[in-house]
Design an enzyme around this catalytic site. Structure first.
Site, PDB file in Angstrom:
ATOM      1  N   GLU A   1      -0.508-147.984 -28.450  1.00  7.47           N
ATOM      2  CA  GLU A   1      -1.118-147.143 -27.556  1.00  7.47           C
ATOM      3  C   GLU A   1      -0.236-145.908 -27.676  1.00  7.47           C
ATOM      4  O   GLU A   1       0.823-145.837 -27.701  1.00  7.47           O
ATOM      5  CB  GLU A   1      -1.087-147.836 -25.858  1.00  7.47           C
ATOM      6  CG  GLU A   1      -1.441-146.528 -25.038  1.00  7.47           C
ATOM      7  CD  GLU A   1      -1.371-146.947 -23.563  1.00  7.47           C
ATOM      8  OE1 GLU A   1      -0.969-148.119 -23.299  1.00  7.47           O
ATOM      9  OE2 GLU A   1      -1.973-145.970 -22.826  1.00  7.47           O
TER      10      GLU A   1
ATOM     11  N   ASN B   1      -5.443-142.479 -24.613  1.00  9.75           N
ATOM     12  CA  ASN B   1      -6.058-142.324 -23.235  1.00  9.75           C
ATOM     13  C   ASN B   1      -6.997-141.051 -23.063  1.00  9.75           C
ATOM     14  O   ASN B   1      -6.598-140.163 -23.375  1.00  9.75           O
ATOM     15  CB  ASN B   1      -4.681-142.133 -22.237  1.00  9.75           C
ATOM     16  CG  ASN B   1      -3.855-143.565 -22.062  1.00  9.75           C
ATOM     17  OD1 ASN B   1      -4.407-144.323 -21.380  1.00  9.75           O
ATOM     18  ND2 ASN B   1      -2.802-143.319 -22.620  1.00  9.75           N
TER      19      ASN B   1
ATOM     20  N   GLU C   1      -8.725-145.626 -24.248  1.00  7.50           N
ATOM     21  CA  GLU C   1      -8.683-146.057 -22.920  1.00  7.50           C
ATOM     22  C   GLU C   1      -9.205-145.178 -21.865  1.00  7.50           C
ATOM     23  O   GLU C   1      -8.711-144.327 -21.822  1.00  7.50           O
ATOM     24  CB  GLU C   1      -7.308-146.610 -22.755  1.00  7.50           C
ATOM     25  CG  GLU C   1      -6.521-147.420 -24.009  1.00  7.50           C
ATOM     26  CD  GLU C   1      -5.173-147.969 -23.602  1.00  7.50           C
ATOM     27  OE1 GLU C   1      -4.456-147.518 -22.713  1.00  7.50           O
ATOM     28  OE2 GLU C   1      -4.499-148.730 -24.342  1.00  7.50           O
TER      29      GLU C   1
ATOM     30  N   ASP D   1      -9.168-149.049 -18.494  1.00  2.45           N
ATOM     31  CA  ASP D   1      -7.604-148.966 -18.497  1.00  2.45           C
ATOM     32  C   ASP D   1      -7.305-149.150 -16.860  1.00  2.45           C
ATOM     33  O   ASP D   1      -8.120-149.076 -16.186  1.00  2.45           O
ATOM     34  CB  ASP D   1      -7.119-147.428 -18.818  1.00  2.45           C
ATOM     35  CG  ASP D   1      -5.586-147.542 -19.146  1.00  2.45           C
ATOM     36  OD1 ASP D   1      -4.816-148.596 -18.958  1.00  2.45           O
ATOM     37  OD2 ASP D   1      -5.364-146.400 -19.421  1.00  2.45           O
TER      38      ASP D   1
ATOM     39  N   GLU E   1      -0.690-155.032 -19.959  1.00  2.95           N
ATOM     40  CA  GLU E   1       0.286-153.857 -20.183  1.00  2.95           C
ATOM     41  C   GLU E   1       1.559-154.248 -18.972  1.00  2.95           C
ATOM     42  O   GLU E   1       1.186-154.840 -18.062  1.00  2.95           O
ATOM     43  CB  GLU E   1      -0.187-152.713 -20.109  1.00  2.95           C
ATOM     44  CG  GLU E   1      -0.631-152.285 -18.758  1.00  2.95           C
ATOM     45  CD  GLU E   1      -1.224-150.642 -18.641  1.00  2.95           C
ATOM     46  OE1 GLU E   1      -1.084-150.156 -19.654  1.00  2.95           O
ATOM     47  OE2 GLU E   1      -1.419-150.425 -17.631  1.00  2.95           O
TER      48      GLU E   1
HETATM   49  P1  C2E Z   1      -0.827-145.774 -18.831  1.00  2.00           P
HETATM   50  O1  C2E Z   1      -1.684-145.393 -19.629  1.00  2.00           O
HETATM   51  O2  C2E Z   1      -0.905-146.991 -17.851  1.00  2.00           O
HETATM   52  O3  C2E Z   1       0.399-146.081 -19.654  1.00  2.00           O
HETATM   53  C1  C2E Z   1       1.334-147.399 -19.449  1.00  2.00           C
HETATM   54  C2  C2E Z   1       2.540-146.444 -18.778  1.00  2.00           C
HETATM   55  O4  C2E Z   1       3.529-147.455 -18.549  1.00  2.00           O
HETATM   56  C3  C2E Z   1       3.295-145.586 -19.861  1.00  2.00           C
HETATM   57  O5  C2E Z   1       4.102-144.779 -19.111  1.00  2.00           O
HETATM   58  C4  C2E Z   1       4.350-146.839 -20.539  1.00  2.00           C
HETATM   59  O6  C2E Z   1       5.504-146.094 -21.014  1.00  2.00           O
HETATM   60  C5  C2E Z   1       4.573-147.437 -19.213  1.00  2.00           C
HETATM   61  N1  C2E Z   1       5.224-148.871 -19.765  1.00  2.00           N
HETATM   62  C6  C2E Z   1       4.688-149.347 -20.821  1.00  2.00           C
HETATM   63  N2  C2E Z   1       5.271-150.859 -20.720  1.00  2.00           N
HETATM   64  C7  C2E Z   1       5.914-150.874 -19.508  1.00  2.00           C
HETATM   65  C8  C2E Z   1       6.729-152.079 -18.925  1.00  2.00           C
HETATM   66  O7  C2E Z   1       6.896-152.934 -19.518  1.00  2.00           O
HETATM   67  N3  C2E Z   1       7.154-151.507 -17.602  1.00  2.00           N
HETATM   68  C9  C2E Z   1       6.935-150.326 -17.008  1.00  2.00           C
HETATM   69  N4  C2E Z   1       7.480-150.398 -15.879  1.00  2.00           N
HETATM   70  N5  C2E Z   1       6.172-149.488 -17.714  1.00  2.00           N
HETATM   71  C10 C2E Z   1       5.694-149.630 -18.799  1.00  2.00           C
HETATM   72  P2  C2E Z   1       4.294-143.203 -19.448  1.00  2.00           P
HETATM   73  O8  C2E Z   1       4.241-143.085 -21.067  1.00  2.00           O
HETATM   74  O9  C2E Z   1       5.050-142.447 -18.707  1.00  2.00           O
HETATM   75  O10 C2E Z   1       2.469-142.662 -18.965  1.00  2.00           O
HETATM   76  C11 C2E Z   1       2.342-142.675 -17.901  1.00  2.00           C
HETATM   77  C12 C2E Z   1       0.734-142.472 -17.708  1.00  2.00           C
HETATM   78  O11 C2E Z   1       0.505-141.205 -17.997  1.00  2.00           O
HETATM   79  C13 C2E Z   1      -0.072-143.269 -18.620  1.00  2.00           C
HETATM   80  O12 C2E Z   1      -0.195-144.620 -17.952  1.00  2.00           O
HETATM   81  C14 C2E Z   1      -1.428-142.446 -18.610  1.00  2.00           C
HETATM   82  O13 C2E Z   1      -2.162-142.722 -17.593  1.00  2.00           O
HETATM   83  C15 C2E Z   1      -0.914-141.166 -18.534  1.00  2.00           C
HETATM   84  N6  C2E Z   1      -0.835-140.494 -19.969  1.00  2.00           N
HETATM   85  C16 C2E Z   1       0.113-140.773 -21.048  1.00  2.00           C
HETATM   86  N7  C2E Z   1      -0.320-140.038 -21.964  1.00  2.00           N
HETATM   87  C17 C2E Z   1      -1.464-139.601 -21.594  1.00  2.00           C
HETATM   88  C18 C2E Z   1      -2.434-138.983 -22.525  1.00  2.00           C
HETATM   89  O14 C2E Z   1      -2.409-138.521 -23.612  1.00  2.00           O
HETATM   90  N8  C2E Z   1      -3.830-138.518 -22.050  1.00  2.00           N
HETATM   91  C19 C2E Z   1      -3.900-138.926 -20.409  1.00  2.00           C
HETATM   92  N9  C2E Z   1      -5.205-138.705 -20.189  1.00  2.00           N
HETATM   93  N10 C2E Z   1      -3.022-139.698 -19.955  1.00  2.00           N
HETATM   94  C20 C2E Z   1      -1.861-139.793 -20.464  1.00  2.00           C
HETATM   95 CA    CA Z   2      -1.811-148.632 -17.126  1.00  2.00          CA
HETATM   96 CA    CA Z   3      -3.422-146.438 -21.018  1.00  2.00          CA
END
Ligand code: C2E
Ligand code: CA
Ligand code: CA
Length: 403
Positions: free
Chosen positions: A175, A233, A265, A295, A352
């Site tokens: 992802e 995403n 997603e 998602d 996830e």
């Molecule tokens: P998401 O799509 O639910 O992505 C998963 C988030 O959970 C990611 O945080 C990831 O680093 C984190 N994560 C993964 N494995 C674990 C785990 O085992 N435990 C915990 N506590 N967290 C974990 P991140 O990278 O901070 O991204 C946060 C959110 O920001 C994403 O949630 C997504 O909704 C959004 N996001 C990130 N990149 C994009 C993008 O390019 N476009 C859009 N529209 N949204 C994005």
């Molecule tokens: Ca998520």
């Molecule tokens: Ca996602």
């Protein structure tokens, strides 16, 4: 080790084998990003172009072109904020004196390692690094126009978080999670910029940038014979515009990737205004071959439920239920019933937020197809991701399609 995963570490070492060993140890320690240089000159070039992003430099002393002492002098004179670990096979007395020299040049020296480095001494020296203004970075609030400027300057990069087959542990894909390489503040995480972009429907520029970079990365994986998919995403809000499906298809194809190898997603962060345009876009994207994933399943508003009529291919169970499914009976029920429902709908399932073996075991037993989470790996840059593939492959989980 808290904090280590946020570090960007530069390894300066002319011996390829020793450099690789250090890089692998850093990866084992959870360092998010490792850069490499073969001599002082290369290192200095990286330090001056990427300052203040580089947090720690691990530096050999004897190298061709520019040796470690000269590098430390230049870095000190340039007031480079990176901390330094000296790694060398020289006598302790020589190392001590270079240490004094480095401090005299104004270097923040974390310590000296007598080769070969061990995970223990490397880890404990990295722990001494105090990130510059870390608090400020966490509290950062960027304005919409600052974020948009960053997007137009293409300062955002995809990080990749591995998705594994829950039974065979084979790497199936990744992802993409957006990271901002901010010229002043270093690595910035989505919470500091996604909300502003989503608020008034400005996310599409970032989405397009990441789609392009993610498609290009996946194309190069596949060219190397790695049979992997990439997931990106997409905010449901951006599907209001009926031309989006074509824009997405064009950017992905132009980057050389067949849409069959990309999963979109669909994340719902707001109540959807109109269902029609979103359905049109999703149907068109599916027709072109994109995989479509629901998602954050279990948390959304009602919109996505309506969209269950769309030909989704995958259901991603929200980490809020996954992370504690081994200790919380309610979470476990949501997880298990989501998996059962997905199977009846013919959808692949991804959990996830897998943070431990106990959760993984429950998911496997419940028939969840794929797992993703910190227990497997944190999101990482493309180079680290390729290293991850190599390690996964070496563990007997080969998925090279033999091209
Ligand atoms: P998401 O799509 O639910 O992505 C998963 C988030 O959970 C990611 O945080 C990831 O680093 C984190 N994560 C993964 N494995 C674990 C785990 O085992 N435990 C915990 N506590 N967290 C974990 P991140 O990278 O901070 O991204 C946060 C959110 O920001 C994403 O949630 C997504 O909704 C959004 N996001 C990130 N990149 C994009 C993008 O390019 N476009 C859009 N529209 N949204 C994005
Ligand atoms: Ca998520
Ligand atoms: Ca996602």
């Amino acid at each position: 080790m808290p904090g280590v995963n946020n570090l960007i570490v530069l390894v300066v070492e002319d011996d390829d084998f020793q450099r690789l060993t250090l890089v692998q140890m850093l990866r084992v320690l959870g360092v998010q990003e490792v850069l490499e240089a073969g001599d002082g000159q290369q290192a200095l070039a990286l330090l001056s172009s990427l300052s203040p992003l580089i947090s720690v430099v691990i530096c050999d002393l004897e190298m061709p072109n520019m040796d470690g002492m000269e590098l430390l002098r230049h870095a000190g004179q340039a007031h480079n904020p990176a901390s330094v670990i000296i790694s060398s096979s020289k006598d302790q007395s020589l190392l001590d004196s270079v240490g004094v020299m480095a401090r005299a040049y104004g270097i923040n020296l974390l310590g000296v390692i007598k080769k070969p480095a061990t995970l223990k001494n490397l880890g404990s020296l990295l722990d001494r690094h105090v990130p510059l203004k870390r608090k400020d970075v966490n509290a950062l609030k960027f304005t919409l126009s600052e974020v948009l400027q960053g997007v137009s300057d293409k300062q955002f990069e995809p990080f990749f978080q591995p998705k594994l087959d829950s039974k065979t542990e084979k790497l199936l894909g990744a992802e993409v999670l957006a990271r901002w390489y901010h010229p002043e503040h270093g690595l910035v995480y989505p919470y500091a910029f996604i909300p502003q972009l989503e608020k008034d429907d400005h996310i599409i520029g970032l989405t397009m940038l990441l789609l392009e970079k993610a498609a290009a990365a996946c194309r190069t994986w596949r060219e190397r014979g790695l049979d992997l998919t990439v997931s990106v995403n997409i905010s449901l809000a951006s599907l209001n515009d009926t031309s989006i499906a074509n824009q997405i298809t064009d950017v992905v194809r132009l980057a050389g990737l067949d849409p069959r190898h990309m999963i979109l997603e669909i994340t719902e962060t707001m109540i959807m205004q109109e269902v029609g345009p979103a359905l049109e876009n999703l149907a068109r994207l599916r027709m072109r071959g994109f995989g479509l994933s629901v998602d954050d399943y279990g948390t959304g508003y009602s919109g996505l439920q309506q969209l269950m009529r769309v030909p989704f291919t995958e259901l991603k169970i929200d980490q809020g239920f996954v992370t504690d499914c081994s200790t919380n009976a309610a979470s476990r029920t949501v997880v298990e019933s989501s998996i059962a429902m997905a199977r009846r709908l013919g959808l692949k399932t991804v959990a996830e937020g897998v943070e431990g073996q106990a959760e993984w075991d429950i998911l496997k037993a419940a028939g969840c197809d794929m797992v993703q989470g910190y227990f497997i790996a944190k999101p990482m840059d493309n180079l680290m991701f390729l290293n991850f593939w190599t390690a996964n492959n070496a563990n007997g989980n080969g998925n090279s399609n033999g091209k």
